[in-house]
Design an enzyme around this catalytic site. Structure first.
Site, PDB file in Angstrom:
ATOM      1  N   GLN A  51      10.139  33.417 -63.468  1.00  0.00           N
ATOM      2  CA  GLN A  51      11.470  33.189 -62.961  1.00  0.00           C
ATOM      3  C   GLN A  51      11.687  31.622 -63.004  1.00  0.00           C
ATOM      4  OE1 GLN A  51      10.524  35.861 -59.462  1.00  0.00           O
ATOM      5  NE2 GLN A  51      12.526  35.932 -59.530  1.00  0.00           N
ATOM      6  N   CYS A  94      16.540  40.399 -55.784  1.00  0.00           N
ATOM      7  CA  CYS A  94      15.657  39.401 -56.454  1.00  0.00           C
ATOM      8  C   CYS A  94      16.454  38.034 -56.695  1.00  0.00           C
ATOM      9  CB  CYS A  94      15.402  40.077 -58.111  1.00  0.00           C
ATOM     10  SG  CYS A  94      14.468  39.037 -59.194  1.00  0.00           S
ATOM     11  N   LEU A  95      15.694  37.053 -56.589  1.00  0.00           N
ATOM     12  CA  LEU A  95      16.352  35.739 -56.911  1.00  0.00           C
ATOM     13  C   LEU A  95      16.742  35.472 -58.117  1.00  0.00           C
ATOM     14  CD1 LEU A  95      13.357  33.751 -54.840  1.00  0.00           C
ATOM     15  CD2 LEU A  95      15.756  34.347 -54.052  1.00  0.00           C
ATOM     16  N   HIS A 136       6.888  44.166 -56.810  1.00  0.00           N
ATOM     17  CA  HIS A 136       8.081  43.554 -57.400  1.00  0.00           C
ATOM     18  C   HIS A 136       7.725  42.155 -58.489  1.00  0.00           C
ATOM     19  CE1 HIS A 136      12.341  42.177 -57.277  1.00  0.00           C
ATOM     20  NE2 HIS A 136      11.854  41.070 -57.682  1.00  0.00           N
ATOM     21  N   HIS A 140       7.529  41.416 -62.545  1.00  0.00           N
ATOM     22  CA  HIS A 140       7.800  40.174 -63.210  1.00  0.00           C
ATOM     23  C   HIS A 140       6.945  39.807 -64.194  1.00  0.00           C
ATOM     24  CE1 HIS A 140      11.732  39.034 -61.498  1.00  0.00           C
ATOM     25  NE2 HIS A 140      11.563  39.199 -60.503  1.00  0.00           N
TER      26      HIS A 140
END
Length: 176
Positions: A51, A94-95, A136, A140
């Site tokens: 991310q 989610c960011l 989660h 990713h």
């Protein structure tokens, strides 16, 4: 420590399978610190290295999550096991997909084994929100986003909405 820029859905790094960490050095410790600083600044529950554009199997988690008895703030090269079949369904965000919250089905209980930033083995047992967060963030690391857990119709509806966003022009369904 540095607050890093969080990549948004559509960025190719979010769909890549991250590489295992093999070197436990100052650079890795700096990445973990930066992930934690960025997570704190974003008021999130978790943040994976992809991310922030780093394709390594590392994620930071908020040590204040319910079920985090060890107050662990990161996990490297995680492997997940599920001690039972119990599931939970609840809102997830989610960011990398700001402003989108969807009911998402996850396993209720998880056992995560991995390493610390020093290469020491660690095990985390979590339920509820902690289990959701670990699943989660591990997703990713496998190039999977929480929107991929939606049914076909729900996924298409979300993808259409995201494509209209200025940062979502390259949004595609995951091959996973």
């Amino acid at each position: 420590m540095t607050v890093l820029s969080i990549r948004k859905v559509g960025d190719p790094v979010l769909r890549q399978v991250a590489e295992p960490v093999t070197v436990f050095d100052a650079e890795l410790r700096r990445l973990v610190a930066d992930l934690n600083q960025t997570l704190a600044g974003a008021n999130g529950a978790g943040l994976a290295a992809p991310q922030v554009g780093v394709s390594l199997r590392v994620f930071a988690i908020n040590p204040n999550l319910p079920g985090n008895d060890r107050k662990l703030d990161h996990l490297i090269n995680p492997g997940l096991e599920f001690p039972d079949e119990e599931e939970q369904s609840g809102p997830e965000g989610c960011l990398s997909i700001p402003g989108v919250f969807l009911d998402t089905k996850r396993r209720m209980n998880v056992v995560a084994r991995g390493l610390t930033k020093h290469g020491d083995p660690v095990q985390v047992v979590g339920d509820g929100l902690m289990a959701r967060c670990i699943q989660h963030e591990t997703d990713h690391l496998d190039g999977v986003l929480f929107i991929d857990h939606q049914d076909g119709e729900g996924q298409e509806r979300i993808l259409a909405t995201l494509r209209e966003a200025s940062w979502g022009s390259r949004v595609k369904v995951s091959p996973h």
